[in-house]
Design an enzyme around this catalytic site. Structure first.
Site, PDB file in Angstrom:
ATOM      1  N   PHE A 232     -12.748   1.488 -12.763  1.00  0.00           N
ATOM      2  CA  PHE A 232     -13.605   0.393 -13.241  1.00  0.00           C
ATOM      3  C   PHE A 232     -13.717   0.374 -14.770  1.00  0.00           C
ATOM      4  O   PHE A 232     -14.812   0.298 -15.323  1.00  0.00           O
ATOM      5  CB  PHE A 232     -14.988   0.480 -12.603  1.00  0.00           C
ATOM      6  CG  PHE A 232     -14.997   0.144 -11.140  1.00  0.00           C
ATOM      7  CD1 PHE A 232     -14.592  -1.110 -10.717  1.00  0.00           C
ATOM      8  CD2 PHE A 232     -15.389   1.079 -10.202  1.00  0.00           C
ATOM      9  CE1 PHE A 232     -14.592  -1.431  -9.357  1.00  0.00           C
ATOM     10  CE2 PHE A 232     -15.387   0.766  -8.848  1.00  0.00           C
ATOM     11  CZ  PHE A 232     -14.988  -0.486  -8.416  1.00  0.00           C
ATOM     12  N   VAL A 233     -12.553   0.470 -15.433  1.00  0.00           N
ATOM     13  CA  VAL A 233     -12.530   0.389 -16.899  1.00  0.00           C
ATOM     14  C   VAL A 233     -12.615  -1.088 -17.265  1.00  0.00           C
ATOM     15  O   VAL A 233     -11.621  -1.816 -17.215  1.00  0.00           O
ATOM     16  CB  VAL A 233     -11.253   1.023 -17.470  1.00  0.00           C
ATOM     17  CG1 VAL A 233     -11.292   0.994 -18.994  1.00  0.00           C
ATOM     18  CG2 VAL A 233     -11.086   2.447 -16.959  1.00  0.00           C
ATOM     19  N   ARG A 234     -13.812  -1.517 -17.595  1.00  0.00           N
ATOM     20  CA  ARG A 234     -14.053  -2.938 -17.866  1.00  0.00           C
ATOM     21  C   ARG A 234     -15.083  -3.077 -18.970  1.00  0.00           C
ATOM     22  O   ARG A 234     -16.089  -2.364 -18.974  1.00  0.00           O
ATOM     23  CB  ARG A 234     -14.553  -3.646 -16.605  1.00  0.00           C
ATOM     24  CG  ARG A 234     -13.593  -3.579 -15.426  1.00  0.00           C
ATOM     25  CD  ARG A 234     -14.189  -4.164 -14.174  1.00  0.00           C
ATOM     26  NE  ARG A 234     -13.280  -4.048 -13.045  1.00  0.00           N
ATOM     27  CZ  ARG A 234     -13.581  -4.438 -11.801  1.00  0.00           C
ATOM     28  NH1 ARG A 234     -14.768  -4.984 -11.558  1.00  0.00           N
ATOM     29  NH2 ARG A 234     -12.706  -4.297 -10.823  1.00  0.00           N
TER      30      ARG A 234
ATOM     31  N   ARG B 224     -17.388  -0.155 -20.491  1.00  0.00           N
ATOM     32  CA  ARG B 224     -17.814   0.873 -19.539  1.00  0.00           C
ATOM     33  C   ARG B 224     -16.631   1.413 -18.750  1.00  0.00           C
ATOM     34  O   ARG B 224     -15.593   0.755 -18.631  1.00  0.00           O
ATOM     35  CB  ARG B 224     -18.858   0.318 -18.570  1.00  0.00           C
ATOM     36  CG  ARG B 224     -20.154  -0.141 -19.235  1.00  0.00           C
ATOM     37  CD  ARG B 224     -21.115  -0.712 -18.194  1.00  0.00           C
ATOM     38  NE  ARG B 224     -21.445   0.293 -17.181  1.00  0.00           N
ATOM     39  CZ  ARG B 224     -22.405   1.209 -17.317  1.00  0.00           C
ATOM     40  NH1 ARG B 224     -23.133   1.247 -18.431  1.00  0.00           N
ATOM     41  NH2 ARG B 224     -22.671   2.076 -16.371  1.00  0.00           N
TER      42      ARG B 224
ATOM     43  N   CYS C  84       0.795  -1.236   0.000  1.00  0.00           N
ATOM     44  CA  CYS C  84       0.000   0.000   0.000  1.00  0.00           C
ATOM     45  C   CYS C  84       0.818   1.272   0.000  1.00  0.00           C
ATOM     46  O   CYS C  84       0.299   2.345   0.227  1.00  0.00           O
ATOM     47  CB  CYS C  84      -0.923   0.015   1.216  1.00  0.00           C
ATOM     48  SG  CYS C  84      -2.159  -1.294   1.195  1.00  0.00           S
TER      49      CYS C  84
END
Length: 244
Positions: A224-226, A229, A83
């Site tokens: 959330f480039v999937r 969309r 992280c």
């Protein structure tokens, strides 16, 4: 393999980075640039790797390294592969301290190019296919050409490696977009903003610190480039759809 890289700047320990031991020169250069310690690769006099995972970077004598380090990250740092730094500094306060100038609007990239670029990460990710345990990041031109990519156990390190590669090649980062497999947090966005990268996209989520950093620095942030969309959180005017 996760190994420590002990980075010294002018003989003073600056940071220890837990990383995949590949493209270490690019990692060092990219980290120092994306964290604001360097303004240009031309400020480096020498990079020397030693035994035990040590790397010493010597800068030109006219650079006030203590002032740079104090301004960029006012605490001792350990970059974990999971992280990033465990230290906390209020994001809004840090951005004000750094006196960021927002990245100007005007540049646009087609939505399909962004979708294809993020999707292509799965093809480029050779180490991930073998291990299932690394992140990947890539820089693309506005027409979707791969400019550079890198993998690492840490998402921050993967981004530092591609920034370092691009800087050493003297690429114009104001006309590219960055694609990542990792979460879009505030420190990830600040790395891009320091380098004047206008668009950052990921197949995964953005967290509130990432959205805030993007809004304050002028970065178009996309999560959330999937499939066909994407979620555009900030400055959607940079993304051209078919209807526009």
């Amino acid at each position: 393999n996760e190994t420590p890289l002990h980075l010294f700047v002018n003989k003073t320990h600056y940071v220890t980075i837990l990383c995949l031991p590949t493209a270490l020169k690019e990692l060092v250069v990219g980290h120092l640039l994306s964290e604001g310690v360097l303004k240009s690769v031309d400020e480096i006099r020498q990079i020397r790797f030693g035994r035990g995972g040590e790397c010493e970077v010597r800068l030109k004598p006219d650079i006030d390294i203590e002032k740079r380090v104090s301004a960029s990250q006012p605490f001792t740092r350990l970059v974990l592969s999971a992280c990033g730094s465990p230290d906390y500094w209020p994001l809004s306060k840090l951005i004000e301290r750094l006196e960021f100038h927002k990245i100007p609007l005007g540049l646009t990239v087609k939505a399909k190019v962004v979708l294809d670029g993020v999707r292509r990460l799965n093809t480029l990710a050779e180490a991930f296919r073998k291990t299932g345990g690394v992140h990947i990041a890539a820089l693309y031109s506005l027409n979707g050409e791969v400019l550079t990519y890198a993998e690492d156990v840490g998402r921050h390190n993967a981004i530092d490696k591609i920034i370092g590669t691009a800087a050493l090649k003297k690429l114009d980062l104001s006309r590219v977009f960055l694609a990542s497999s990792g979460r879009l947090t505030g420190d990830i966005v600040l790395k891009a903003a320091r380098m004047r990268i206008p668009v950052v996209a990921s197949m995964t989520a953005a967290v509130n610190s990432g959205v805030e950093a993007a809004r304050r620095t002028g970065v178009t942030l996309i999560g959330f480039v999937r499939g066909s969309r994407m979620n555009i959180f900030t400055y959607p005017e940079r993304i051209a759809t078919q209807r526009s």
